[in-house]
Design a protein around this motif. Structure first.
Motif, PDB file in Angstrom:
ATOM      1  N   PRO A 141     -43.211 -10.395   7.663  1.00  0.00           N
ATOM      2  CA  PRO A 141     -43.152 -10.553   6.213  1.00  0.00           C
ATOM      3  C   PRO A 141     -41.986 -11.429   5.773  1.00  0.00           C
ATOM      4  O   PRO A 141     -41.077 -11.727   6.555  1.00  0.00           O
ATOM      5  CB  PRO A 141     -42.938  -9.123   5.742  1.00  0.00           C
ATOM      6  N   ASP A 183     -41.440  -9.860   0.061  1.00  0.00           N
ATOM      7  CA  ASP A 183     -42.754  -9.228   0.146  1.00  0.00           C
ATOM      8  C   ASP A 183     -42.639  -7.723  -0.118  1.00  0.00           C
ATOM      9  O   ASP A 183     -41.593  -7.109   0.106  1.00  0.00           O
ATOM     10  CB  ASP A 183     -43.355  -9.406   1.550  1.00  0.00           C
ATOM     11  N   THR A 222     -39.956  -3.606  -2.121  1.00  0.00           N
ATOM     12  CA  THR A 222     -39.863  -4.816  -1.320  1.00  0.00           C
ATOM     13  C   THR A 222     -38.811  -4.645  -0.222  1.00  0.00           C
ATOM     14  O   THR A 222     -37.949  -3.756  -0.278  1.00  0.00           O
ATOM     15  CB  THR A 222     -39.476  -6.020  -2.190  1.00  0.00           C
TER      16      THR A 222
END
Length: 535
Positions: free
Chosen positions: A182, A186, A206
Motif C-alpha cells: 500500500p 491508503d 489510514t
C-alpha cells in the motif's frame, strides 16, 4: 481491485490539512506492514499466546508467508477481508500479512452474528472471511456457511482451527514474494463505530494516521522494547489494538501477551509469569482486579493500568491509586479521538478528568445545542478534528452530512467541559447509545429488532446503572396481547442474528410509553424509572 473500489466512499483529509500534518511530522510516510521488521534483536520475544512464543523473526516470517498465500488465493491490494478472530496469535499474523499485501481487514467482534456480519460483508464487498472454528462455546462454521450463501462476492472462508467444509488459515502459506503493498495514505483497515443508530458504521484508518497514533501513544506511556503489554480486551477494538496496544508495542520492539479475556482467572497468571508492565481495561473491571489481586497474591503495582471506554467513578480511581497502582485515564473513540491524563498528573486530575489531547494538532471545540462555541468551563458537545480523526465514515454520505460540521469537525455526541488547566472532563452524552461494559449498543437498532416481535406494540431501550458493567440494557415494552417474557425475547433476538451483548438485561412491561410535550418517547424519564427500580 474487485467489487467496491476501496476509495469509493472514502473521505480523505483536505489537501491543505494533509500537507500540514506531514510538514509538522505527524504523518511520516510509514506503512503498518513494516511493524516488527527492523527490531535490533530479531530473536527477541514478540508474541506470547498460550504455549506459543514467537520471536520477531518468527512473526515476520509467518506474516510474509501468509501474505504470499493470500496473494496466491487471488486477494489483492484494496480487497476487503472480514476478520472475526478473538485474541489469538493468528490475529496478529493475519493483520500484518494483510497490511503488507495492501488488503484491508474489516475488524468484526467475536460476538457479532449474521445481522452485523451480513451488513459488513455487503457494505465492503468483502472477498474473504476469517473466523475461529469455535470460541466461547460458539461454532462459527455454520455462521460462515450462512454468510457465504448470502454474499456471492465472498470467495474465501478461512478458519483458524478445524476448518470443516472450509479452508484452514494455516494452509494459506507460500514462499514470500515481492508485493506492491500500500501507499502511506491508503486505508489500512476498518474499525467499527459504536454507532447510535442502525448497524455499525465503518471507520477507515489510514497507514499514515494510525502509525502516528501508535507512535504517540507509545511515547505517552513510555512504552519501549522493555515493555510487556497484556492484551486482555479484544484486540479487534481500537483500545487494545493501537492505543498503543498490540501494534504500538510491536512497533517499538516490546512483547505482546494475549489473554482470551480480561477475567482475573485468565489474566492474573499471565501478569505474574510474563512480567506484564501495562494493560488496557474498562472501568468496571478496575475494582474487581484491585480487590482480587491481594487474595490471589498478584502484585499489580508494576502494571500501568490504562483505563477508558466508559465512565470511571472518581472514588474507584482514588481507591486504585491508594492501593499503589499506576493509573492513566483515557477518553477515546475508534474514529481517532484520543485524550489522556499524563503519567505525571496529580491524582485529582486522573480521577476527575480524561486529560488532554494526544496531539498538539488536535482541535477541540465545545459548543451549545445551536453549535455556538462555549467558553472554558461550560458543558457542551465536543467537536474534534485532527491528524487521527476521520473526515467521514465509509460509504455513508447522508450520515456524514449530520456527523460532521461543514469545516470537518466530528460531532462526537459527548457532553464535556474543558477545565481551567486544559483537561477534558466528560459529563455525559447526547447520542442515544447504551455503554454496556464498554460495548456500545445503539438503542434504535435494538428497538427495531424488538419491535419486529409480533407480541410487541411499542418499545424503548434505555441504559440503567449497573455496579459491574456501568450500564445494562432495559427494554420498556407495550405488549400486543399477551406480553412476551425476557427469556423468550432474548431467544427471538438471538434468532434474528443479534450479538449477545446487545440482548436486553431487563424487561419492563408498561401500558404506554411516556411522551414529551412534542410527542417523543421520554427516555430521560424511563432512565430515571429504571435507575430507581429493582431488577
Amino acid at each position: 481491485m474487485r467489487g467496491v473500489d476501496a476509495l469509493d466512499g472514502f473521505v480523505p483529509w483536505p489537501a491543505e490539512f494533509a500537507r500540514r500534518y506531514r510538514a509538522e511530522g505527524y504523518w511520516r510516510g510509514e506503512t503498518l506492514g513494516a511493524i516488527g521488521r527492523t527490531v535490533p534483536d530479531p530473536d527477541r520475544t514478540a508474541l506470547v499466546h498460550g504455549d506459543r512464543r514467537w520471536s520477531y523473526a518468527e512473526l515476520d516470517r509467518r506474516a510474509d508467508r501468509t501474505a504470499a498465500g493470500l496473494a496466491a488465493l487471488g486477494i489483492r491490494r484494496g480487497d476487503r477481508v472480514l476478520v472475526q478472530l478473538p485474541n489469538v496469535a493468528e490475529l496478529v499474523q493475519l493483520s500484518l500479512a494483510l497490511f503488507r499485501l495492501g488488503a484491508l481487514p474489516v475488524y468484526a467482534l467475536a460476538p457479532h452474528r449474521m445481522a452485523e456480519l451480513g451488513h459488513l460483508a455487503e457494505l465492503t464487498g468483502a472477498r474473504a472471511y476469517v473466523a475461529p472454528d469455535r470460541f466461547a462455546g460458539f461454532d462459527y462454521r455454520p455462521l460462515a456457511a450462512e454468510l457465504r450463501a448470502a454474499n456471492p462476492a465472498l470467495a474465501h472462508v478461512l478458519i483458524v482451527g478445524e476448518p470443516g467444509e472450509f479452508q484452514a488459515l494455516s494452509e494459506v502459506d507460500a514462499e514470500p514474494l515481492a508485493l506492491p503493498g500500500p501507499a502511506p495514505d491508503d486505508i489500512a483497515f476498518f474499525l467499527l463505530s459504536g454507532g447510535t443508530t442502525g448497524l455499525p458504521k465503518l471507520i477507515p484508518r489510514t497507514h499514515d494516521d494510525y502509525a502516528f497514533q501508535l507512535r504517540a501513544c507509545a511515547e505517552a506511556l513510555g512504552v519501549d522494547e522493555r515493555s510487556v503489554y497484556l492484551a486482555a480486551l479484544p484486540a479487534a477494538h481500537n483500545a487494545a489494538l493501537g492505543c498503543p496496544g498490540v501494534l504500538g508495542t510491536l512497533a517499538v520492539g516490546g512483547t505482546v501477551v494475549l489473554s482470551p479475556t480480561p477475567s482475573p482467572d485468565d489474566a492474573f497468571g499471565l501478569i505474574t509469569a510474563e512480567g506484564v508492565t501495562f494493560t488496557t481495561l474498562m472501568p468496571p473491571l478496575l475494582p474487581v482486579w484491585v480487590d482480587l489481586a491481594p487474595l490471589l497474591e498478584v502484585d499489580l503495582r508494576p502494571v500501568l493500568l490504562q483505563v477508558g471506554g466508559a465512565n470511571l467513578q472518581p472514588e474507584v480511581a482514588y481507591r486504585v491509586m491508594a492501593a499503589g497502582c499506576r493509573l492513566t485515564h483515557w477518553f477515546g473513540m475508534a474514529e481517532g479521538v484520543l485524550s489522556y491524563t499524563r503519567l505525571t498528573d496529580p491524582p485529582d486530575v486522573v480521577a476527575h478528568t480524561q486529560g488532554r489531547p494526544l496531539a498538539a494538532a488536535d482541535e477541540y471545540r465545545v459548543v451549545d445545542a445551536d453549535g455556538v462555541a462555549l467558553p472554558p468551563g461550560e458543558v457542551g458537545e465536543l467537536l474534534v478534528r485532527g491528524p487521527c480523526t476521520l473526515r467521514g465514515y465509509y460509504r455513508a454520505p447522508a450520515y456524514n452530512a449530520e456527523a460532521f460540521t461543514p469545516d470537518g469537525f466530528l460531532r462526537t455526541g459527548d457532553l464535556v467541559r474543558i477545565t481551567g488547566d486544559g483537561n477534558l472532563a466528560v459529563r455525559g452524552r447526547i447520542k442515544d447509545v447504551i455503554n454496556r461494559g464498554g460495548e456500545k449498543i445503539g438503542a434504535t437498532e435494538l428497538e427495531d429488532h424488538v419491535g419486529a416481535h409480533p407480541a410487541v406494540r411499542a418499545c424503548a431501550a434505555v441504559a440503567v446503572p449497573d455496579a459491574t458493567l456501568g450500564e445494562k440494557i432495559c427494554v420498556y415494552l407495550v405488549p400486543r396481547g399477551e406480553p412476551v417474557g425476557l427469556d423468550e425475547l432474548r431467544a427471538f433476538l438471538t434468532g434474528r442474528g443479534l450479538a449477545g451483548y446487545k440482548l436486553p438485561d431487563r424487561l419492563e412491561v408498561v401500558d404506554e410509553l411516556p411522551r414529551t410535550s412534542v410527542g417523543k418517547v421520554d427516555k430521560r424519564l424511563l432512565r430515571e424509572l429504571g435507575a430507581g427500580a429493582r431488577g
